[in-house]
Design a protein around this motif. Structure first.
Motif, PDB file in Angstrom:
ATOM      1  N   LEU A  10       0.549   4.554   7.812  1.00 48.05           N
ATOM      2  CA  LEU A  10      -0.712   4.049   7.288  1.00 48.05           C
ATOM      3  C   LEU A  10      -1.883   4.930   7.720  1.00 48.05           C
ATOM      4  CD1 LEU A  10      -0.163   0.236   7.910  1.00 48.05           C
ATOM      5  CD2 LEU A  10      -0.212   1.376   5.677  1.00 48.05           C
ATOM      6  N   ALA A  26       0.824  -1.211   0.000  1.00 53.86           N
ATOM      7  CA  ALA A  26       0.000   0.000   0.000  1.00 53.86           C
ATOM      8  C   ALA A  26       0.857   1.260   0.000  1.00 53.86           C
ATOM      9  CB  ALA A  26      -0.935   0.007   1.204  1.00 53.86           C
ATOM     10  N   ASP A  58      -7.071  -0.973  -2.008  1.00 46.92           N
ATOM     11  CA  ASP A  58      -7.785   0.114  -1.333  1.00 46.92           C
ATOM     12  C   ASP A  58      -7.035   1.432  -1.494  1.00 46.92           C
ATOM     13  OD1 ASP A  58      -9.897  -1.443  -0.508  1.00 46.92           O
ATOM     14  OD2 ASP A  58      -9.105  -1.800   1.502  1.00 46.92           O
ATOM     15  N   ALA A  59      -5.714   1.387  -1.373  1.00 50.30           N
ATOM     16  CA  ALA A  59      -4.926   2.607  -1.525  1.00 50.30           C
ATOM     17  C   ALA A  59      -5.066   3.175  -2.930  1.00 50.30           C
ATOM     18  CB  ALA A  59      -3.460   2.329  -1.203  1.00 50.30           C
ATOM     19  N   TYR A  90      -3.387  -2.685  -0.787  1.00 45.64           N
ATOM     20  CA  TYR A  90      -2.844  -2.086  -2.012  1.00 45.64           C
ATOM     21  C   TYR A  90      -3.980  -1.603  -2.912  1.00 45.64           C
ATOM     22  CZ  TYR A  90      -0.988  -2.314  -6.838  1.00 45.64           C
ATOM     23  OH  TYR A  90      -0.672  -2.056  -8.149  1.00 45.64           O
ATOM     24  N   MET A 118      -7.798   9.466   2.623  1.00 46.22           N
ATOM     25  CA  MET A 118      -8.633   8.715   1.701  1.00 46.22           C
ATOM     26  C   MET A 118     -10.107   9.089   1.890  1.00 46.22           C
ATOM     27  SD  MET A 118      -6.476   6.836   0.046  1.00 46.22           S
ATOM     28  CE  MET A 118      -4.919   5.929   0.181  1.00 46.22           C
ATOM     29  N   ARG A 142       2.817   1.520  -3.265  1.00 48.44           N
ATOM     30  CA  ARG A 142       1.950   1.425  -4.453  1.00 48.44           C
ATOM     31  C   ARG A 142       2.534   0.437  -5.463  1.00 48.44           C
ATOM     32  NH1 ARG A 142      -0.421   5.043  -1.641  1.00 48.44           N
ATOM     33  NH2 ARG A 142      -1.951   6.472  -2.548  1.00 48.44           N
ATOM     34  N   LEU A 155      -1.841   8.062   5.613  1.00 49.84           N
ATOM     35  CA  LEU A 155      -2.325   7.775   4.261  1.00 49.84           C
ATOM     36  C   LEU A 155      -3.829   7.550   4.269  1.00 49.84           C
ATOM     37  CD1 LEU A 155      -1.752   7.172   1.292  1.00 49.84           C
ATOM     38  CD2 LEU A 155      -1.223   4.807   1.938  1.00 49.84           C
ATOM     39  N   SER A 156      -4.321   6.785   5.235  1.00 50.28           N
ATOM     40  CA  SER A 156      -5.741   6.466   5.299  1.00 50.28           C
ATOM     41  C   SER A 156      -6.588   7.710   5.566  1.00 50.28           C
ATOM     42  CB  SER A 156      -5.992   5.421   6.388  1.00 50.28           C
ATOM     43  OG  SER A 156      -7.323   4.970   6.379  1.00 50.28           O
ATOM     44  N   LEU A 166      -7.921   2.537   4.861  1.00 47.55           N
ATOM     45  CA  LEU A 166      -7.106   1.322   4.966  1.00 47.55           C
ATOM     46  C   LEU A 166      -7.401   0.549   6.249  1.00 47.55           C
ATOM     47  CD1 LEU A 166      -3.682   2.831   3.828  1.00 47.55           C
ATOM     48  CD2 LEU A 166      -5.500   1.847   2.409  1.00 47.55           C
TER      49      LEU A 166
END
Length: 304
Positions: free
Chosen positions: A295, A196, A258-259, A256, A302, A199, A298-299, A265
């Motif tokens: 994470l 994730a 989902d990202a 991965y 989203m 990428r 990053l999440s 995530l």
């Protein structure tokens, strides 16, 4: 929850992705129980590619928790990070005699649903089968292991096995259930976060610098698993490292995908579970803690 293989029961499946769609389709096709699916969009029929046949089944799909009432069994098949979103369904579907089969990743299944299920019993389920959502009305199920799901060695687990009779979903009671949970978690804290964040598909795990990172992640998690009484062998970190290096280089992971799709995530149920358990036992997990921070960041950027 008590059950016999012959009793007809009411079953609700929350989530119609690959895992939930395959379970709902297989149970509906078997015809032994009254099955409803709970989703975002109405659906009258679904094509289900089972391991030995492709079938089309009529589906009963609810889109509003206000239309739901307590059932005998709830199969919670959303990803762990979507449990809050399923809360209204759980409140509507759970009564004092309901059992919730939590078909999600992680190790804290019962705690995850406790605030929504109104005292209903939680049955943790380890899912091994591959469920792929090809379209809104089309799912495919494939066997990828000797068993499709593993369950604790309990009477409730046997009742769930009885519920699945007549479907291709192969379930086993596992005396080593805690060990199995942690074995799968160790794989997940390597494959999912690394793919994730980079990428890249699983070929990235072949890089020497990435292997240095994943070895550290696994050694921390193995120490936590030992403190949790998982009963894993001392070689589990090295064994898991060797195992993930055998995975197809072009394979992705759920995190991965989902990202790439901009979805939140499953960090808390995977890496977060290791960090929280480490904190309970006073075991430092700096590498997993750093991974969790990345994470989460990053999440948070989203969608849903």
């Amino acid at each position: 929850m008590t059950s016999t293989a012959s009793s007809r029961q009411r079953v609700a499946v929350i989530g119609l992705g690959g895992i939930g769609g395959a379970a709902a389709g297989a149970l509906t096709h078997a015809g032994r129980h009254d099955v409803i699916a709970c989703g975002r969009r109405p659906l009258e029929r679904m094509r289900v590619d089972l391991p030995d046949e492709s079938v089309e089944v009529a589906m009963t799909v609810l889109t509003d928790p206000a239309d739901a009432s307590p059932v005998d069994w709830v199969l919670l098949t959303t990803k762990a990070q979507d449990t809050d979103g399923a809360g209204a369904w759980l409140r509507a579907l759970c009564g004092p005699d309901t059992t919730v089969a939590v078909m999600q990743n992680g190790i804290d299944h019962a705690e995850r649903i406790a605030s929504y299920a109104g005292g209903a019993e939680a049955l943790p389920v380890i899912v091994y089968y591959n469920g792929e959502r090809i379209a809104d009305d089309h799912v495919r199920m494939r066997h990828i292991s000797d068993a499709d799901i593993a369950l604790p060695d309990t009477d409730t687990a046997q009742a769930f096995i009885d519920l699945l009779e007549g479907t291709p979903i192969q379930a086993v009671r596992a005396p080593d259930f805690t060990a199995r949970q942690w074995q799968k978690l160790l794989i997940n804290i390597v494959v999912n976060p690394v793919t994730a964040l980079t990428r890249q598909r699983q070929g990235v795990l072949q890089r020497e610098d990435i292997q240095t990172l994943t070895t550290a992640l696994l050694e921390e998690a193995a120490a936590v698993a030992e403190a949790e009484g998982a009963g894993l062998p001392a070689s589990v970190a090295a064994d898991t490292q060797r195992l993930v290096l055998t995975f197809p280089h072009d394979a992705g992971s759920s995190m991965y995908f989902d990202a790439l799709a901009g979805r939140r995530l499953e960090a808390e149920a995977l890496t977060g579970a290791v960090v929280r358990a480490g904190a309970r036992h006073g075991i430092p997990t700096p590498m997993n803690g750093a991974m969790l921070a990345l994470l989460r960041a990053l999440s948070d950027g989203m969608g849903t």
